[in-house]
Design a protein around this motif. Structure first.
Motif, PDB file in Angstrom:
ATOM      1  N   GLY A 173     -27.588 -56.584  17.664  1.00 44.39           N
ATOM      2  CA  GLY A 173     -28.610 -56.481  16.633  1.00 44.39           C
ATOM      3  C   GLY A 173     -29.957 -56.035  17.180  1.00 44.39           C
ATOM      4  N   ILE A 174     -30.963 -56.046  16.291  1.00 39.26           N
ATOM      5  CA  ILE A 174     -32.286 -55.499  16.614  1.00 39.26           C
ATOM      6  C   ILE A 174     -33.337 -56.604  16.605  1.00 39.26           C
ATOM      7  CG2 ILE A 174     -34.116 -53.936  15.852  1.00 39.26           C
ATOM      8  CD1 ILE A 174     -32.030 -52.127  14.678  1.00 39.26           C
ATOM      9  N   VAL A 175     -34.187 -56.598  17.624  1.00 39.32           N
ATOM     10  CA  VAL A 175     -35.388 -57.432  17.676  1.00 39.32           C
ATOM     11  C   VAL A 175     -36.586 -56.493  17.669  1.00 39.32           C
ATOM     12  CG1 VAL A 175     -36.733 -59.077  19.032  1.00 39.32           C
ATOM     13  CG2 VAL A 175     -34.231 -59.285  18.928  1.00 39.32           C
ATOM     14  N   LEU A 176     -37.442 -56.624  16.672  1.00 34.64           N
ATOM     15  CA  LEU A 176     -38.616 -55.765  16.514  1.00 34.64           C
ATOM     16  C   LEU A 176     -39.877 -56.560  16.813  1.00 34.64           C
ATOM     17  CD1 LEU A 176     -37.704 -53.993  13.148  1.00 34.64           C
ATOM     18  CD2 LEU A 176     -37.908 -52.865  15.354  1.00 34.64           C
ATOM     19  N   SER A 276     -24.765 -53.730  21.199  1.00 35.77           N
ATOM     20  CA  SER A 276     -25.813 -54.137  22.139  1.00 35.77           C
ATOM     21  C   SER A 276     -26.966 -54.792  21.379  1.00 35.77           C
ATOM     22  CB  SER A 276     -26.340 -52.932  22.916  1.00 35.77           C
ATOM     23  OG  SER A 276     -25.328 -52.349  23.705  1.00 35.77           O
ATOM     24  N   ALA A 277     -27.725 -55.605  22.092  1.00 35.86           N
ATOM     25  CA  ALA A 277     -28.977 -56.133  21.546  1.00 35.86           C
ATOM     26  C   ALA A 277     -30.079 -55.135  21.883  1.00 35.86           C
ATOM     27  CB  ALA A 277     -29.288 -57.494  22.143  1.00 35.86           C
ATOM     28  N   LEU A 278     -30.802 -54.681  20.880  1.00 35.06           N
ATOM     29  CA  LEU A 278     -31.831 -53.661  21.085  1.00 35.06           C
ATOM     30  C   LEU A 278     -33.208 -54.246  20.773  1.00 35.06           C
ATOM     31  CD1 LEU A 278     -31.716 -49.945  20.556  1.00 35.06           C
ATOM     32  CD2 LEU A 278     -33.599 -51.150  19.444  1.00 35.06           C
ATOM     33  N   PHE A 279     -34.131 -54.049  21.708  1.00 22.80           N
ATOM     34  CA  PHE A 279     -35.504 -54.537  21.570  1.00 22.80           C
ATOM     35  C   PHE A 279     -36.434 -53.330  21.533  1.00 22.80           C
ATOM     36  CE2 PHE A 279     -33.018 -57.838  23.371  1.00 22.80           C
ATOM     37  CZ  PHE A 279     -33.587 -59.046  23.019  1.00 22.80           C
ATOM     38  N   THR A 280     -37.370 -53.317  20.579  1.00 24.06           N
ATOM     39  CA  THR A 280     -38.299 -52.197  20.502  1.00 24.06           C
ATOM     40  C   THR A 280     -39.595 -52.648  19.852  1.00 24.06           C
ATOM     41  OG1 THR A 280     -38.540 -49.875  19.820  1.00 24.06           O
ATOM     42  CG2 THR A 280     -37.499 -51.364  18.244  1.00 24.06           C
ATOM     43  N   THR A 281     -40.613 -51.786  19.920  1.00 22.10           N
ATOM     44  CA  THR A 281     -41.915 -52.083  19.331  1.00 22.10           C
ATOM     45  C   THR A 281     -42.244 -51.067  18.251  1.00 22.10           C
ATOM     46  OG1 THR A 281     -43.216 -50.716  20.863  1.00 22.10           O
ATOM     47  CG2 THR A 281     -42.692 -52.963  21.557  1.00 22.10           C
ATOM     48  N   ILE A 282     -43.142 -51.466  17.365  1.00 24.36           N
ATOM     49  CA  ILE A 282     -43.555 -50.604  16.267  1.00 24.36           C
ATOM     50  C   ILE A 282     -44.986 -50.983  15.887  1.00 24.36           C
ATOM     51  CG2 ILE A 282     -42.659 -52.138  14.466  1.00 24.36           C
ATOM     52  CD1 ILE A 282     -41.709 -49.610  12.977  1.00 24.36           C
ATOM     53  N   HIS A 283     -45.775 -50.011  15.457  1.00 22.26           N
ATOM     54  CA  HIS A 283     -47.190 -50.255  15.169  1.00 22.26           C
ATOM     55  C   HIS A 283     -47.376 -50.592  13.688  1.00 22.26           C
ATOM     56  CE1 HIS A 283     -47.673 -48.072  19.020  1.00 22.26           C
ATOM     57  NE2 HIS A 283     -48.705 -48.858  19.153  1.00 22.26           N
ATOM     58  N   VAL A 284     -47.418 -51.880  13.377  1.00 23.06           N
ATOM     59  CA  VAL A 284     -47.695 -52.382  12.027  1.00 23.06           C
ATOM     60  C   VAL A 284     -48.431 -53.710  12.165  1.00 23.06           C
ATOM     61  CG1 VAL A 284     -45.843 -51.268  10.705  1.00 23.06           C
ATOM     62  CG2 VAL A 284     -45.356 -53.322  12.004  1.00 23.06           C
ATOM     63  N   ARG A 315     -32.201 -59.028  13.504  1.00 21.73           N
ATOM     64  CA  ARG A 315     -32.050 -60.394  13.990  1.00 21.73           C
ATOM     65  C   ARG A 315     -33.389 -61.141  14.042  1.00 21.73           C
ATOM     66  NH1 ARG A 315     -27.795 -58.918  12.938  1.00 21.73           N
ATOM     67  NH2 ARG A 315     -25.842 -59.019  14.128  1.00 21.73           N
ATOM     68  N   LEU A 316     -34.440 -60.462  14.489  1.00 23.23           N
ATOM     69  CA  LEU A 316     -35.739 -61.120  14.639  1.00 23.23           C
ATOM     70  C   LEU A 316     -36.840 -60.077  14.536  1.00 23.23           C
ATOM     71  CD1 LEU A 316     -37.482 -63.632  15.479  1.00 23.23           C
ATOM     72  CD2 LEU A 316     -37.081 -62.964  17.859  1.00 23.23           C
ATOM     73  N   VAL A 317     -37.869 -60.376  13.725  1.00 20.64           N
ATOM     74  CA  VAL A 317     -39.045 -59.510  13.608  1.00 20.64           C
ATOM     75  C   VAL A 317     -40.270 -60.348  13.945  1.00 20.64           C
ATOM     76  CG1 VAL A 317     -40.495 -58.152  12.070  1.00 20.64           C
ATOM     77  CG2 VAL A 317     -38.009 -57.962  11.914  1.00 20.64           C
ATOM     78  N   ILE A 318     -41.065 -59.866  14.892  1.00 25.29           N
ATOM     79  CA  ILE A 318     -42.278 -60.560  15.330  1.00 25.29           C
ATOM     80  C   ILE A 318     -43.462 -59.631  15.119  1.00 25.29           C
ATOM     81  CG2 ILE A 318     -43.430 -61.701  17.280  1.00 25.29           C
ATOM     82  CD1 ILE A 318     -40.645 -61.898  18.615  1.00 25.29           C
ATOM     83  N   ASN A 319     -44.575 -60.179  14.656  1.00 19.81           N
ATOM     84  CA  ASN A 319     -45.816 -59.412  14.609  1.00 19.81           C
ATOM     85  C   ASN A 319     -46.890 -60.212  15.321  1.00 19.81           C
ATOM     86  OD1 ASN A 319     -48.426 -58.218  13.104  1.00 19.81           O
ATOM     87  ND2 ASN A 319     -46.740 -56.765  13.006  1.00 19.81           N
ATOM     88  N   GLN A 320     -47.677 -59.545  16.140  1.00 14.70           N
ATOM     89  CA  GLN A 320     -48.594 -60.236  17.045  1.00 14.70           C
ATOM     90  C   GLN A 320     -49.996 -59.654  16.962  1.00 14.70           C
ATOM     91  OE1 GLN A 320     -47.252 -61.687  20.982  1.00 14.70           O
ATOM     92  NE2 GLN A 320     -48.625 -60.166  21.859  1.00 14.70           N
ATOM     93  N   ARG A 321     -50.977 -60.528  17.037  1.00  8.87           N
ATOM     94  CA  ARG A 321     -52.386 -60.130  17.101  1.00  8.87           C
ATOM     95  C   ARG A 321     -53.074 -60.929  18.194  1.00  8.87           C
ATOM     96  NH1 ARG A 321     -53.705 -60.772  10.648  1.00  8.87           N
ATOM     97  NH2 ARG A 321     -52.097 -59.339   9.889  1.00  8.87           N
TER      98      ARG A 321
END
Length: 477
Positions: A173-176, A276-284, A315-321
């Motif tokens: 799955g995907i972790v964003l 596979s487990a895929l980890f990536t970043t995105i600008h939001v 699977r998991l979405v995280i947003n960070q500041r």
């Protein structure tokens, strides 16, 4: 006074008027920036070492301007002398190669990593971007270098929440991880990666593609796991090519530095579906917008197929500041949502346009919202009351679009009751109450009337809708 989150609203103290960014000089100003391109840059290297020691997060070189640093969120000039065209050209050619300034003059930017040696065992690394600009002198250049720590801070040092720790190691799955530029997205993923490499029972095979590679994790001596890192575009031309090659390498985890276009996002979804487990970043700037942004990035000609694959793979979405902390530095506030099987099933049944609201409704039960993150950081003593008030005020605009609540019901679900006001009868009352309960129930579960219609259709005719109805097909026999 109480705010919309139920917390006491503290008005931030009005800061005293401050002068424009002060000159706090670099003590070695006067050294030649570049002596021999690609070989010796005494001034540039000395400035970068000094900036690293100060804890600068950004070093900016611009045509016709003094050098500026950003330290813990505050800008400061560090040279009195403004860079001229020749000096900026020397810096560009040293950082990229002999055709660096020519590349910029032809309308192209470049992203690379730069490394300098402090001694035989210590090296400092920087990620940089050079972009052509327009100035009063017609052509200019802006070069920004951002220091990369030798190793990322541990998950404990990053104050990562227990809910994230429990969900950040999916088998597939995907972790964003979302956030603005410089919000620590890559540092968070790197911290997760280090924890996996040090796990004596992990047995991970991790591959990473980044532009550039920030943390060189090959120096970690893992008892049973491995990591291989590829820099885009120096080692491979695109992220899509990197992901395509991963299919033949049997990785357990794939790290994609950033999903910034349709082909990369499509390849990422397909890789996650492949096991596979895929980890990536995105600008939001929020979990809700992350879900919306991912859908919009999918290529239009493949969106219909990839949307279902995406719903199944999240699977998991995280947003960070990052906000000012009590120690004078910065600390992370995180909003996150864990996508369990039930939530993924709801997304499959809902229209993609409804996913952002569905994710927003699920935050309190299956994750953490920013208001909760602000309260937690305040209780832990990581931020001050003033910082918390500023952060809450920044959050308020997101909640102005939420529907009005009437008791526990969405106010829109109460509209059938207006029929009773217009025409009173017991029959009208029964119909109005039934309509209110129906619309209130589907609103509670994050669904819409079209989504309910699709659910009923699936029950009656199955998940596949024929392109031509049976009653219109020509019978040839």
């Amino acid at each position: 006074m109480m705010d919309i989150f139920g917390d006491t609203l503290v008005a931030p103290a009005t800061p005293a008027a401050e002068p424009s960014p002060a000159y706090e000089g670099w003590p070695e100003e006067g050294l030649k920036w570049v002596a021999v391109p690609r070989k010796s840059a005494p001034g540039l290297d000395a400035l970068l070492r000094w900036a690293f020691e100060l804890g600068a997060s950004r070093v900016a070189f611009s045509t016709g301007k003094p050098v500026m640093l950003r330290v813990h969120g505050r800008n400061r000039f560090v040279t009195r002398h403004a860079l001229n065209e020749g000096e900026i050209a020397d810096v560009a050619n040293h950082l990229y190669g002999s055709d660096g300034i020519a590349r910029l003059q032809n309308g192209a930017d470049f992203d690379v990593a730069y490394e300098i040696a402090v001694d035989r065992t210590t090296r400092l690394r920087f990620r940089l971007n050079a972009t052509p600009t327009r100035t009063s002198r017609h052509f200019g250049v802006n070069i920004v270098l951002r220091p990369i720590a030798d190793m990322p801070a541990s998950l404990a040092e990053q104050h990562v929440e227990a809910g994230i720790l429990e969900a950040c190691r999916p088998q597939n799955g995907i972790v964003l991880v979302g956030g603005s530029v410089g919000s620590g997205k890559s540092t968070l993923i790197a911290g997760m990666t280090v924890a996996k490499l040090l796990d004596p029972n992990g047995h991970y095979n991790i591959v990473e593609g980044a532009s550039p590679v920030e943390f060189l994790l090959e120096q970690i001596r893992s008892p049973c796991s491995s990591i291989d890192q590829t820099e885009i575009p120096r080692d491979l031309p695109t992220f899509e090519a990197f992901i395509r090659g991963c299919w033949r390498r049997e990785p357990t985890d794939i790290i994609v530095g950033e999903c910034r276009d349709g082909p990369t996002m499509a390849a990422s979804v397909n890789a996650a579906m492949a096991g596979s487990a895929l980890f990536t970043t995105i600008h939001v700037n929020s979990v809700k917008l992350t879900v919306q942004r991912v859908v919009s990035l999918l290529p239009a000609d493949e969106r219909a197929n990839l949307v279902n694959a995406l719903a199944q793979s999240l699977r998991l979405v995280i947003n960070q500041r990052l906000v000012p902390s009590t120690d004078g530095k910065r600390t992370a506030l995180r909003e996150f949502l864990v996508f369990d099987a039930a939530l993924r099933r709801q997304m499959l049944q809902a229209d993609p346009s409804d996913w952002p609201d569905l994710a927003h409704r699920a935050l309190d039960g299956q994750g953490q919202s920013y208001p909760a993150a602000i309260r937690a950081a305040l209780e832990q003593g990581r931020i001050t009351e003033q910082t918390a008030a500023v952060a809450r005020r920044a959050e308020m605009w997101r909640y102005t679009a939420r529907p009005v609540q009437f008791a526990i019901l969405d106010a829109r679900a109460c509209l059938p009751l207006l029929a009773v006001v217009v025409y009173w009868s017991w029959t009208t009352l029964y119909i109005a109450v039934g309509g209110t309960l129906f619309f209130g129930a589907i609103s509670y579960f994050g669904l819409t009337v079209p989504a309910i219609g699709r659910l009923l259709r699936r029950k009656l005719v199955g998940p596949v809708r024929p392109a031509v109805p049976a009653w219109r097909r020509r019978r040839l026999a």
